[in-house]
Scaffold this motif. Structure first.
Motif, PDB file in Angstrom:
ATOM      1  N   ASN A  65      24.819 -24.028   6.594  1.00  0.00           N
ATOM      2  CA  ASN A  65      23.564 -23.975   7.354  1.00  0.00           C
ATOM      3  C   ASN A  65      22.803 -22.683   7.081  1.00  0.00           C
ATOM      4  N   LEU A  66      23.570 -21.572   7.009  1.00  0.00           N
ATOM      5  CA  LEU A  66      22.927 -20.282   6.749  1.00  0.00           C
ATOM      6  C   LEU A  66      22.294 -20.254   5.371  1.00  0.00           C
ATOM      7  N   ARG A  67      23.014 -20.833   4.360  1.00  0.00           N
ATOM      8  CA  ARG A  67      22.443 -20.881   3.020  1.00  0.00           C
ATOM      9  C   ARG A  67      21.193 -21.732   2.986  1.00  0.00           C
ATOM     10  N   THR A  68      21.236 -22.858   3.715  1.00  0.00           N
ATOM     11  CA  THR A  68      20.055 -23.730   3.775  1.00  0.00           C
ATOM     12  C   THR A  68      18.890 -23.021   4.438  1.00  0.00           C
ATOM     13  N   MET A  69      19.188 -22.302   5.550  1.00  0.00           N
ATOM     14  CA  MET A  69      18.134 -21.563   6.241  1.00  0.00           C
ATOM     15  C   MET A  69      17.564 -20.483   5.358  1.00  0.00           C
ATOM     16  N   SER A  70      18.455 -19.770   4.623  1.00  0.00           N
ATOM     17  CA  SER A  70      17.997 -18.701   3.743  1.00  0.00           C
ATOM     18  C   SER A  70      17.084 -19.239   2.674  1.00  0.00           C
ATOM     19  N   SER A  71      17.470 -20.413   2.107  1.00  0.00           N
ATOM     20  CA  SER A  71      16.649 -21.011   1.058  1.00  0.00           C
ATOM     21  C   SER A  71      15.320 -21.485   1.607  1.00  0.00           C
ATOM     22  N   SER A  72      15.365 -22.095   2.812  1.00  0.00           N
ATOM     23  CA  SER A  72      14.144 -22.681   3.368  1.00  0.00           C
ATOM     24  C   SER A  72      13.183 -21.620   3.889  1.00  0.00           C
ATOM     25  N   THR A  73      13.743 -20.432   4.222  1.00  0.00           N
ATOM     26  CA  THR A  73      12.875 -19.389   4.759  1.00  0.00           C
ATOM     27  C   THR A  73      12.571 -18.313   3.726  1.00  0.00           C
ATOM     28  N   GLU A  74      12.858 -18.568   2.456  1.00  0.00           N
ATOM     29  CA  GLU A  74      12.535 -17.599   1.404  1.00  0.00           C
ATOM     30  C   GLU A  74      11.033 -17.330   1.411  1.00  0.00           C
ATOM     31  N   LEU A  75      10.690 -16.062   1.432  1.00  0.00           N
ATOM     32  CA  LEU A  75       9.285 -15.704   1.571  1.00  0.00           C
ATOM     33  C   LEU A  75       8.516 -15.937   0.277  1.00  0.00           C
ATOM     34  N   LYS A  76       7.336 -16.495   0.435  1.00  0.00           N
ATOM     35  CA  LYS A  76       6.414 -16.629  -0.697  1.00  0.00           C
ATOM     36  C   LYS A  76       5.565 -15.365  -0.781  1.00  0.00           C
ATOM     37  N   PRO A  77       5.075 -15.018  -1.963  1.00  0.00           N
ATOM     38  CA  PRO A  77       4.261 -13.806  -2.100  1.00  0.00           C
ATOM     39  C   PRO A  77       2.933 -13.920  -1.343  1.00  0.00           C
ATOM     40  N   ILE A  78       2.611 -12.899  -0.630  1.00  0.00           N
ATOM     41  CA  ILE A  78       1.302 -12.819   0.025  1.00  0.00           C
ATOM     42  C   ILE A  78       0.243 -12.509  -1.022  1.00  0.00           C
ATOM     43  N   ASP A  96      -1.842 -15.621   3.598  1.00  0.00           N
ATOM     44  CA  ASP A  96      -0.399 -15.646   3.826  1.00  0.00           C
ATOM     45  C   ASP A  96       0.141 -17.069   3.693  1.00  0.00           C
ATOM     46  N   PRO A  97       0.789 -17.398   2.560  1.00  0.00           N
ATOM     47  CA  PRO A  97       1.310 -18.756   2.367  1.00  0.00           C
ATOM     48  C   PRO A  97       2.505 -19.069   3.254  1.00  0.00           C
ATOM     49  N   ASN A  98       3.111 -18.031   3.839  1.00  0.00           N
ATOM     50  CA  ASN A  98       4.245 -18.257   4.731  1.00  0.00           C
ATOM     51  C   ASN A  98       3.805 -18.718   6.109  1.00  0.00           C
ATOM     52  N   ARG A  99       2.507 -18.630   6.369  1.00  0.00           N
ATOM     53  CA  ARG A  99       1.982 -19.039   7.674  1.00  0.00           C
ATOM     54  C   ARG A  99       0.738 -19.914   7.482  1.00  0.00           C
ATOM     55  N   GLY A 100       0.911 -20.919   6.618  1.00  0.00           N
ATOM     56  CA  GLY A 100      -0.151 -21.901   6.423  1.00  0.00           C
ATOM     57  C   GLY A 100      -1.377 -21.349   5.740  1.00  0.00           C
ATOM     58  N   ASP A 101      -1.196 -20.403   4.813  1.00  0.00           N
ATOM     59  CA  ASP A 101      -2.309 -19.764   4.106  1.00  0.00           C
ATOM     60  C   ASP A 101      -3.303 -19.121   5.072  1.00  0.00           C
ATOM     61  N   PHE A 102      -2.761 -18.511   6.100  1.00  0.00           N
ATOM     62  CA  PHE A 102      -3.591 -17.832   7.098  1.00  0.00           C
ATOM     63  C   PHE A 102      -4.271 -16.633   6.446  1.00  0.00           C
ATOM     64  N   ASN A 103      -5.576 -16.497   6.665  1.00  0.00           N
ATOM     65  CA  ASN A 103      -6.366 -15.415   6.066  1.00  0.00           C
ATOM     66  C   ASN A 103      -6.585 -14.282   7.062  1.00  0.00           C
ATOM     67  N   VAL A 104      -6.552 -13.051   6.567  1.00  0.00           N
ATOM     68  CA  VAL A 104      -6.809 -11.882   7.401  1.00  0.00           C
ATOM     69  C   VAL A 104      -7.731 -10.938   6.647  1.00  0.00           C
ATOM     70  N   PHE A 105      -8.809 -10.510   7.303  1.00  0.00           N
ATOM     71  CA  PHE A 105      -9.686  -9.500   6.716  1.00  0.00           C
ATOM     72  C   PHE A 105      -9.825  -8.334   7.684  1.00  0.00           C
ATOM     73  N   GLU A 106     -10.488  -7.270   7.221  1.00  0.00           N
ATOM     74  CA  GLU A 106     -10.561  -5.954   7.875  1.00  0.00           C
ATOM     75  C   GLU A 106      -9.232  -5.224   7.689  1.00  0.00           C
ATOM     76  N   SER A 107      -9.302  -4.067   7.035  1.00  0.00           N
ATOM     77  CA  SER A 107      -8.089  -3.395   6.587  1.00  0.00           C
ATOM     78  C   SER A 107      -7.124  -3.052   7.717  1.00  0.00           C
ATOM     79  N   ALA A 108      -7.615  -2.544   8.844  1.00  0.00           N
ATOM     80  CA  ALA A 108      -6.714  -2.203   9.948  1.00  0.00           C
ATOM     81  C   ALA A 108      -6.112  -3.459  10.564  1.00  0.00           C
ATOM     82  N   ALA A 109      -6.898  -4.510  10.712  1.00  0.00           N
ATOM     83  CA  ALA A 109      -6.380  -5.774  11.246  1.00  0.00           C
ATOM     84  C   ALA A 109      -5.332  -6.352  10.297  1.00  0.00           C
ATOM     85  N   LEU A 110      -5.570  -6.206   9.016  1.00  0.00           N
ATOM     86  CA  LEU A 110      -4.631  -6.684   8.000  1.00  0.00           C
ATOM     87  C   LEU A 110      -3.280  -5.971   8.141  1.00  0.00           C
ATOM     88  N   ILE A 111      -3.325  -4.646   8.279  1.00  0.00           N
ATOM     89  CA  ILE A 111      -2.084  -3.877   8.418  1.00  0.00           C
ATOM     90  C   ILE A 111      -1.354  -4.276   9.699  1.00  0.00           C
TER      91      ILE A 111
END
Length: 283
Positions: A25-38, A98-113
């Motif tokens: 289960n842990l291996r499956t979770m690790s594989s399924s939650t592998e982060l995609k590049p932002i 952010d492809p890890n969160r449905g391609d959610f977009n963020v602008f403004e540098s401080a908000a981005l950080i």
């Protein structure tokens, strides 16, 4: 009735089977939650470097975290193209998707950080626990907004009137230069008495607040700030301390690494930039 030895053997087999299932289960979770590049949309500006530096710091702190930079040509006005306005309706850099969160977009540098802190700095390596370190977290937010509402806009205007304005207006140059210096003096006071970083107890801890301020203050020479090292020694030491970090070095190379220029080279660069800056001023 089963003998105790058989019960023990059966229990061991059951426990072993369950443990193996947990590992699967842990291996499956690790594989399924592998982060995609932002995806980072950026250019070689102070605000752009804020984003790339913080992403590099996250990359260094958390194995598996990564990002992909996509350079945006400000000279070609790519930040105003329809596809990019879907990412950042204000038509500025930086921005992320952010492809890890449905391609959610963020602008403004401080908000981005702050978005990256919320979702990817789970161990508070570059931030503070808002609950258990509430005061330090508040300090980091205060210094972030101090830069976002003060140093960035004022130094940006100093850059404009000192470097790009079609005519030299002494009042405007002095006005924004003086205000930028005043804001630097606030940093100088904060970093006195041995304090190493802007937020956190004692001498402070390197955090997102420092990343948010660093690229702007690093560009003091482009804004025409004179006698920086002598007038702001604590800020100078803080700059050197941050620039020595490996991730900061990497971030300053995204999308391109600037070089130190002579005054003549600075003038030529300003002339080249002036045309497209003034041409796009109202766009």
């Amino acid at each position: 009735m089963l003998k105790p030895s058989l019960l023990t053997s059966t229990s061991h087999r059951i426990a072993s089977a369950r443990l193996q299932q947990v590992h699967r289960n842990l291996r499956t979770m690790s594989s399924s939650t592998e982060l995609k590049p932002i995806k980072l949309y950026t250019a070689a500006t102070p605000n752009g470097y804020k984003a790339s530096i913080f992403l590099e710091e996250l990359k260094a702190a958390y194995p598996g975290f990564t990002y992909e930079p996509q350079p945006i040509s400000l000279a070609k006005n790519e930040q105003k193209e329809p596809w990019y306005l879907k990412v950042n309706p204000n038509g500025r850099i930086p921005a992320i998707s952010d492809p890890n969160r449905g391609d959610f977009n963020v602008f403004e540098s401080a908000a981005l950080i702050l978005y990256l802190v919320q979702h990817y700095d789970k161990e508070y390596k570059l931030s503070f626990d808002p609950v258990n370190e509430a005061d330090a977290y508040s300090e980091a937010l205060q210094w972030t907004f101090f830069v976002h509402g003060g140093i960035g806009p004022m130094q940006g205007q100093s850059n404009h009137f000192f470097r790009y304005a079609p005519e030299k207006i002494p009042y405007a140059i002095k006005r924004y230069n003086d205000e930028t210096r005043r804001l630097y003096s606030v940093l100088e006071s904060r970093l006195s008495n041995g304090r190493g970083y802007l937020a956190g107890p004692g001498n402070g801890k390197f955090s997102f607040a420092d990343v948010n301020a660093f690229p702007w203050v690093r560009g003091h020479g482009w804004a025409g700030i004179q006698n920086f090292d002598a007038d702001f020694p604590n800020v100078k030491a803080w700059l050197d301390r941050i620039e020595a970090r490996a991730a900061v070095y990497e971030g300053l190379g995204v999308p391109t690494r600037g070089k130190k220029m002579t005054k003549e080279e600075e003038e030529r660069a300003a002339v080249e930039a002036r045309a497209w800056i003034l041409g796009n001023a109202n766009k």
